[in-house]
Design a protein around this motif. Structure first.
Motif, PDB file in Angstrom:
ATOM      1  N   SER A   1     -75.211  94.089  71.566  1.00  0.00           N
ATOM      2  CA  SER A   1     -75.421  95.330  70.815  1.00  0.00           C
ATOM      3  C   SER A   1     -74.275  95.499  69.831  1.00  0.00           C
ATOM      4  O   SER A   1     -73.129  95.163  70.130  1.00  0.00           O
ATOM      5  N   PRO A   2     -74.555  96.051  68.651  1.00  0.00           N
ATOM      6  CA  PRO A   2     -73.486  96.193  67.650  1.00  0.00           C
ATOM      7  C   PRO A   2     -72.488  97.288  68.040  1.00  0.00           C
ATOM      8  O   PRO A   2     -72.878  98.371  68.457  1.00  0.00           O
ATOM      9  N   LEU A   3     -71.213  96.949  67.923  1.00  0.00           N
ATOM     10  CA  LEU A   3     -70.151  97.926  68.200  1.00  0.00           C
ATOM     11  C   LEU A   3     -69.338  98.224  66.948  1.00  0.00           C
ATOM     12  O   LEU A   3     -68.702  99.254  66.846  1.00  0.00           O
ATOM     13  N   ALA A   4     -69.346  97.264  66.026  1.00  0.00           N
ATOM     14  CA  ALA A   4     -68.570  97.438  64.799  1.00  0.00           C
ATOM     15  C   ALA A   4     -69.239  96.597  63.726  1.00  0.00           C
ATOM     16  O   ALA A   4     -70.147  95.809  64.019  1.00  0.00           O
ATOM     17  N   SER A   5     -68.800  96.768  62.496  1.00  0.00           N
ATOM     18  CA  SER A   5     -69.366  95.937  61.440  1.00  0.00           C
ATOM     19  C   SER A   5     -68.769  94.530  61.540  1.00  0.00           C
ATOM     20  O   SER A   5     -67.691  94.343  62.105  1.00  0.00           O
TER      21      SER A   5
ATOM     22  N   SER B   1     -53.812 104.759  65.333  1.00  0.00           N
ATOM     23  CA  SER B   1     -53.971 105.268  63.976  1.00  0.00           C
ATOM     24  C   SER B   1     -54.785 106.549  63.958  1.00  0.00           C
ATOM     25  O   SER B   1     -55.699 106.742  64.756  1.00  0.00           O
ATOM     26  N   GLN B   2     -54.391 107.403  63.053  1.00  0.00           N
ATOM     27  CA  GLN B   2     -55.083 108.648  62.757  1.00  0.00           C
ATOM     28  C   GLN B   2     -55.182 108.723  61.232  1.00  0.00           C
ATOM     29  O   GLN B   2     -54.530 107.946  60.543  1.00  0.00           O
ATOM     30  N   PRO B   3     -55.962 109.646  60.708  1.00  0.00           N
ATOM     31  CA  PRO B   3     -56.171 109.634  59.255  1.00  0.00           C
ATOM     32  C   PRO B   3     -54.886 109.609  58.428  1.00  0.00           C
ATOM     33  O   PRO B   3     -54.831 108.961  57.389  1.00  0.00           O
ATOM     34  N   THR B   4     -53.838 110.289  58.884  1.00  0.00           N
ATOM     35  CA  THR B   4     -52.623 110.307  58.055  1.00  0.00           C
ATOM     36  C   THR B   4     -51.437 109.661  58.754  1.00  0.00           C
ATOM     37  O   THR B   4     -50.306 109.797  58.289  1.00  0.00           O
TER      38      THR B   4
ATOM     39  N   GLN C   1     -58.962 105.127  73.910  1.00  0.00           N
ATOM     40  CA  GLN C   1     -57.995 104.271  73.226  1.00  0.00           C
ATOM     41  C   GLN C   1     -58.562 102.873  73.122  1.00  0.00           C
ATOM     42  O   GLN C   1     -59.190 102.380  74.060  1.00  0.00           O
ATOM     43  N   VAL C   2     -58.323 102.282  71.971  1.00  0.00           N
ATOM     44  CA  VAL C   2     -58.734 100.898  71.786  1.00  0.00           C
ATOM     45  C   VAL C   2     -57.576 100.175  71.137  1.00  0.00           C
ATOM     46  O   VAL C   2     -57.038 100.648  70.143  1.00  0.00           O
ATOM     47  N   PHE C   3     -57.167  99.103  71.715  1.00  0.00           N
ATOM     48  CA  PHE C   3     -56.161  98.306  71.025  1.00  0.00           C
ATOM     49  C   PHE C   3     -56.422  96.839  71.246  1.00  0.00           C
ATOM     50  O   PHE C   3     -57.141  96.440  72.167  1.00  0.00           O
TER      51      PHE C   3
ATOM     52  N   PRO D   1     -58.870  93.201  62.487  1.00  0.00           N
ATOM     53  CA  PRO D   1     -58.856  94.147  61.373  1.00  0.00           C
ATOM     54  C   PRO D   1     -58.748  95.574  61.893  1.00  0.00           C
ATOM     55  O   PRO D   1     -59.409  95.950  62.870  1.00  0.00           O
ATOM     56  N   ALA D   2     -57.912  96.364  61.224  1.00  0.00           N
ATOM     57  CA  ALA D   2     -57.722  97.755  61.652  1.00  0.00           C
ATOM     58  C   ALA D   2     -59.040  98.512  61.602  1.00  0.00           C
ATOM     59  O   ALA D   2     -59.314  99.376  62.443  1.00  0.00           O
ATOM     60  N   ILE D   3     -59.895  98.152  60.652  1.00  0.00           N
ATOM     61  CA  ILE D   3     -61.155  98.891  60.508  1.00  0.00           C
ATOM     62  C   ILE D   3     -62.064  98.636  61.715  1.00  0.00           C
ATOM     63  O   ILE D   3     -62.757  99.538  62.193  1.00  0.00           O
ATOM     64  N   THR D   4     -62.012  97.409  62.223  1.00  0.00           N
ATOM     65  CA  THR D   4     -62.812  97.104  63.420  1.00  0.00           C
ATOM     66  C   THR D   4     -62.341  97.939  64.597  1.00  0.00           C
ATOM     67  O   THR D   4     -63.137  98.501  65.359  1.00  0.00           O
ATOM     68  N   LEU D   5     -61.018  98.027  64.712  1.00  0.00           N
ATOM     69  CA  LEU D   5     -60.443  98.821  65.787  1.00  0.00           C
ATOM     70  C   LEU D   5     -60.896 100.272  65.686  1.00  0.00           C
ATOM     71  O   LEU D   5     -61.275 100.906  66.680  1.00  0.00           O
ATOM     72  N   ARG D   6     -60.880 100.776  64.467  1.00  0.00           N
ATOM     73  CA  ARG D   6     -61.279 102.177  64.261  1.00  0.00           C
ATOM     74  C   ARG D   6     -62.754 102.367  64.567  1.00  0.00           C
ATOM     75  O   ARG D   6     -63.157 103.355  65.179  1.00  0.00           O
TER      76      ARG D   6
END
Lengths: 200, 374
Positions: free
Chosen positions: B344-348, B8-11, B369-371, B283-288
């Motif tokens: 350690s925190p990596l994402a919310s 994913s990218q912004p658009t 890359q993260v998937f 969740p996509a947001i976690t991935l981002r």
């Protein structure tokens, strides 16, 4: 972007646009060169200055210095890494340009783009032999370089940059040529040599 | 085994259902074949297709960017099969799709499209390397070891055959010693009805391809092309985009879906995977967030010439549970990576009660890359 330019001139222009847009100075370039293991090509400020001065567009009599393929590759990799590191700045400038265009307004009225174009124009006129170019052509060159930087900041940006450098050394059909490179003495090309020309 | 990879990218969002070779995870390599993709650009384009079309699209975009950058001429136009890209201005680019649709992409949208395709092709690229590596591993085996293996095989086969011939008489001796006059079968005559057989069915099916080097070569997805020039476009894709199959409503948020045909249990011996066998939506947001975390910090060492792959286990509160290196370079360079200490925190926090598995790829170019991974 001026087409059919030697690679050393193209790289110098890319670094000039990064300097104008993101204030990338020689310290940042040298730090990155060291981190990437290219300190042999860029040992210090003088080395960097000499490489950049090798551009035939530059003022002074330093444009005849040879730039070998390894030096060119190292500089190209550094340029694309710099573009990736400043990707957000580049993207913001492009987004502002898109907004201006959608509103039918010229890009230079937008502060970020206006500052970039001003800085680029003044750096160009200060350092290049051909300082008589009019502002609109230099502004167009600055915007073309901005688009280039954007694509050099993609994951495969280094490959794209290298291909572009090679492509632009060959004459294009109708050209946007802003400045002509200094004429190379014909005799220099005709000198017999044991080695293929490494000057890029 | 098939997995959906999301970029994913912004658009722009690209989801690719990719097929792994059964042993590719053993070799710590990436997926080697894309089966189906969904591409969404801003809100103006949603497009589905097969692996050939994705490859055509990637080729188109690469060649178009090269042509466009080379001389900054307008219009620049590149056609690959029935995909066309044409520039209207530096900021506007027309994308013509095989179904006749024309989408006007802003420069930032084109950039995002290029980036997701770059990310995807970076995952697909290791194919030739994979073949090479498998061959070199074979080549490294000394001849005496190969001969010994053949000898052992012959002996084993001989033993098996002999046993097969010898066993029946042996068992007959045992039975014949008892009661020669008894009826031959002591089993109850009504055999169980086939109603019980479905319980046997869910056993993991064997991997689709035998783990031999020769099976790698004829894969349909060609490897990354050498830099310049147009390759002959492949023949028209067998699957057109007629009626796209209905998608489950939550697919956009799910990064990794359950393998469609059931993952063979023997492929990943990692004990961590076992409790996570059920599909955990990531969740996509976690991935981002995880991608951003590493993008901001990843500074590849100059001596690095290969990608580093790690399996990241993330606690539901977004902290790191574990990071496992998946290739040799990943082990050697682990202290040069921005992977933090455990907890350690990596994402919310993403909720739920079980951790999720992510695959992290740190590239020498500096990209990340993260998937999701199941």
């Amino acid at each position: 972007m001026a087409s059919s330019l030697p690679i050393k001139a193209q790289i110098d222009l890319i670094l000039l646009s990064l300097e104008a847009l993101a204030q990338v100075g020689s310290a940042e370039i040298l730090t990155l060169a060291e981190a990437m293991g290219f300190e042999a090509y860029l040992p210090d400020r003088v080395g960097l200055w000499r490489l950049r001065q090798s551009s035939p567009l530059r003022r002074g009599r330093h444009g005849r210095r040879k730039l070998d393929v390894d030096e060119a590759r190292a500089l190209a990799l550094i340029c694309s890494r710099l573009a990736q590191q400043h990707q957000q700045t580049i993207r913001t400038a492009i987004e502002r340009w898109q907004q201006q265009t959608s509103q039918g307004r010229p890009p230079h009225l937008e502060p970020i783009l206006g500052d970039y174009i001003d800085r680029f124009t003044s750096l160009y006129q200060e350092r290049m032999a051909d300082n008589s170019s009019d502002g609109s052509k230099l502004a167009q060159l600055a915007l073309d370089l901005l688009v280039d930087l954007f694509f050099y900041s993609t994951p495969q940006g280094a490959r794209r940059l290298w291909i572009t450098l090679l492509e632009r050394t060959t004459p294009a059909p109708p050209s946007l040529s802003l400045v002509e490179p200094e004429p190379v003495p014909a005799s220099a090309l005709e000198l017999p040599t044991l080695f293929p020309p490494s000057d890029v | 085994m098939s997995t959906t990879l999301s970029y994913s990218q912004p658009t722009c969002q690209l989801d690719v259902a990719a097929e792994f070779l059964p042993f590719s995870q053993k070799l710590r390599r990436a997926p080697v074949r894309s089966l189906h993709f969904t591409l969404a650009v801003a809100e103006k384009l949603s497009f589905e297709g097969n692996d050939r079309q994705l490859y055509q699209l990637k080729t188109l975009v690469n060649e178009y960017i090269e042509a466009f950058l080379s001389h900054h001429q307008t219009p620049t136009e590149v056609t690959i099969d029935s995909f066309v890209l044409r520039s209207r201005s530096p900021l506007e680019h027309e994308l013509h799709l095989p179904d006749g649709r024309v989408v006007l992409l802003q420069l930032t949208e084109l950039y995002d499209l290029v980036t997701v395709l770059d990310d995807w092709s970076a995952v697909m690229e290791p194919l030739p390397e994979l073949v090479e590596r498998a061959q070199s591993i074979l080549a490294q085996i000394p001849i005496w070891a190969k001969s010994a293996a053949v000898a052992v095989g012959v002996v084993a086969a001989f033993t098996l055959v002999t046993q097969r011939w010898l066993m029946p008489p042996a068992s007959m001796v045992v039975t014949s010693g008892e009661e020669p006059n008894l009826p031959p079968l002591a089993m109850p005559s009504p055999l169980p009805e086939p109603a019980e057989t479905p319980q046997l069915a869910p056993l993991p099916s064997p991997p689709p391809a035998a783990p031999e080097t020769s099976t790698l070569v004829p894969l349909p997805s060609p490897p990354e092309m050498p830099p310049p020039r147009i390759v002959p476009a492949p023949p028209p894709p067998p699957v057109a985009q007629k009626a796209p199959p209905p998608q489950p409503p939550d697919q956009n948020n799910v990064v990794v879906q359950a393998p469609a045909d059931g993952a063979p249990a023997g492929i990943e011996p990692d004990p961590i995977i076992t409790p996570l066998a059920e599909t955990t939506p990531i969740p996509a947001i976690t991935l981002r967030e995880v991608k951003t975390y590493f993008q901001d910090r990843w500074r590849p060492p100059a001596s690095l010439d290969t990608s580093l792959e790690y399996r990241i286990v993330l606690n539901p509160d977004g902290t790191l549970a574990q990071a496992l290196p998946l290739n040799g370079a990943a082990v050697r360079f682990i202290d040069r990576t921005p992977i933090p200490l455990r907890e350690s925190p990596l994402a919310s926090p993403f909720g739920g009660d079980r951790p999720i598995l992510l695959r992290l790829v740190l590239m020498p170019s500096g990209s990340v890359q993260v998937f999701g991974e199941n």
